[in-house]
Design a protein around this motif. Sequence first.
Motif, mmCIF file in Angstrom:
data_model
loop_
_atom_site.group_PDB
_atom_site.id
_atom_site.type_symbol
_atom_site.label_atom_id
_atom_site.label_comp_id
_atom_site.label_asym_id
_atom_site.label_seq_id
_atom_site.Cartn_x
_atom_site.Cartn_y
_atom_site.Cartn_z
ATOM 1 N N VAL A 55 4.883 -26.203 73.669
ATOM 2 C CA VAL A 55 6.114 -26.033 74.141
ATOM 3 C C VAL A 55 6.121 -26.794 75.296
ATOM 4 O O VAL A 55 4.847 -26.795 75.871
ATOM 5 C CB VAL A 55 6.581 -24.563 74.008
ATOM 6 C CG1 VAL A 55 6.841 -23.936 72.632
ATOM 7 C CG2 VAL A 55 5.639 -23.709 75.056
ATOM 8 N N PRO A 349 5.764 -31.379 72.227
ATOM 9 C CA PRO A 349 5.952 -30.190 71.495
ATOM 10 C C PRO A 349 6.281 -30.345 70.080
ATOM 11 O O PRO A 349 6.635 -29.318 69.315
ATOM 12 C CB PRO A 349 7.878 -30.108 72.048
ATOM 13 C CG PRO A 349 7.913 -31.577 72.626
ATOM 14 C CD PRO A 349 6.698 -32.114 72.921
ATOM 15 N N THR A 402 11.008 -34.957 76.514
ATOM 16 C CA THR A 402 9.629 -34.455 76.496
ATOM 17 C C THR A 402 8.718 -34.867 77.492
ATOM 18 O O THR A 402 7.874 -34.408 77.970
ATOM 19 C CB THR A 402 9.298 -34.721 75.002
ATOM 20 O OG1 THR A 402 9.346 -36.201 74.729
ATOM 21 C CG2 THR A 402 9.896 -33.987 74.195
#
Length: 564
Positions: A55, A349, A402
Amino acid sequence: MIVKGERFEDPKTTITECGPLKSLEELDMMIEIPPEWLNNITSIEKRSETVVQNVLSDCHINCSNYKQRPRLDAKFTPKTLVCHDYKGGYLEDRHLAVEVETGNQYTFYNWSHIDIFVYFSHHFITIPPLCWINAAHQKGVKILGTIITEFEDGTKICEKIFKDSDTVQHFIKKLCKITEMFKLDGWLLNIENPLEDTAVLKEFVEGLTSQLHSINPETLIIWYDSVVEDGKLEWQNELNEKNLCFFERCDGIFLNYVWTEEKLLKSIEIAKERTIDVYVGVDIFGRNTFGGGQFNSYKAAEVIRRHSLSMAIFAPGWTHESIVQSDNSIGLMEHFFNKDCAFWNSLWPYLYTHPITTYFKTSFYRGADTNRFSLFLQQTQLSKIVHPKFSYLVPNYTEIPTLERKCHCIRLEYENDAPTCLINKQGLKNDPIIHNLFVCDIKAVDEVVVFFKKKAEPFGVLGWRLMVTLENGSRHVVTLNGKRRNSVNVNSSVTQVNPLSQENELVKILKKQYSVVRGVSEMVVYVFNVPMCHILEIGAILEEGDAVCLESFGIEPSTRKLLT
């Protein structure tokens, strides 16, 4: 195979390089006279049965909240396949020498985040070079060769091997032999020329799969989305009624790259309970691929993982191959590592992390630098992919959620032709923070040695936390103090350990081994005992200062091994 001198003149002594098999005759010769370097192939290491789902916020955690990250059963999580395909293959990696004095080469090192590595070329039978087999196997990654037929030459080969049941069974037998000889974990099958009939082809796919499974149940046969059941060369970009016959006869399908989300939904419907066996292709060069590839590959990854499908990353060497050296302030390898870290972080992720299962020591060598190429010497990397140092080298950095939203507390540094790790508090609160560096599943008992080397500048005092689980399932934390304390706690919850004196014999030995220079770098060593347990997490704490540059780290089972 490529040989030195005449093509098949005394191959045992003249083979100095790895290469493909371009014909059935070469396949026969390889089986008849195998190369001596087969003895140097490493068997695959057993991996942990669990993985950690990544994550964005898992790079650090508040000390007061320190806990093990959730583990998932690896058997039921979507897989990540990487298909090499770098400039046709068999470049500097073809050599058998431990080191090749050719610098600025591509290397792959993020083994803990993938499950399968396919070495690809456009030759009939692609056998991965020795260095790639060993690099993958040492990290527990399955490595597959490629069988490809294409164009007119491919048609001629298919006419021979798929002539009838006898010819195909002979071919299967030979491929099984090659698989055993080279300790391969399977094959990617890529038939890219039309066939008049596919009955024998289907027999081949089913027969090769079943026979390899009888030899080694862990092997994989993956079908590439190309020829369909009626023999036409029609890429479907989905699993459907036209290519289902091949999927049903092997371990998975690698979908072509021109898919849509609607096609993935159709694939899920057709695959039924086997959705994890659908490997959705993402061409990193962006050739008609969903999302556009390159630094937009995260868009495809997000859709693939949203539907719990496996992912096939094709040609990640784009991060090296596409570099244009217009910025002379940094060298090619520093540019590559910065770009490569940015690319893999953008996918973070959507990847899973496989725990390190054995004791290790590392200076984070990635298998290539400015002056040499050596996958044979590649070392363990952080479980966390370091953040790129130069965001300006990523054209759309601020548009990649991200990357842009990701913490920079574990960042790439590059000095003296070596990538290292900068652990820093930039942008973080003043609360004590544990930086999550290694995800592990290391069985430990009795004496354990931990050591690390850091640069003297920037100044910082670095301590460590090890999360362990005991045999009864309870958790225990080992705290390695950055500085010596007058008293330490040892109880059921916590074991505190002071660093050894710099005059200790073990410290002196490690300083010499790791070329510690006073005023330039520092070596810190710990020795402690644990009951039978598994080490699950290794994290670092900046006890003083704002940043530390970590150059080396090791965890070993006893001082005896290090002193001899």
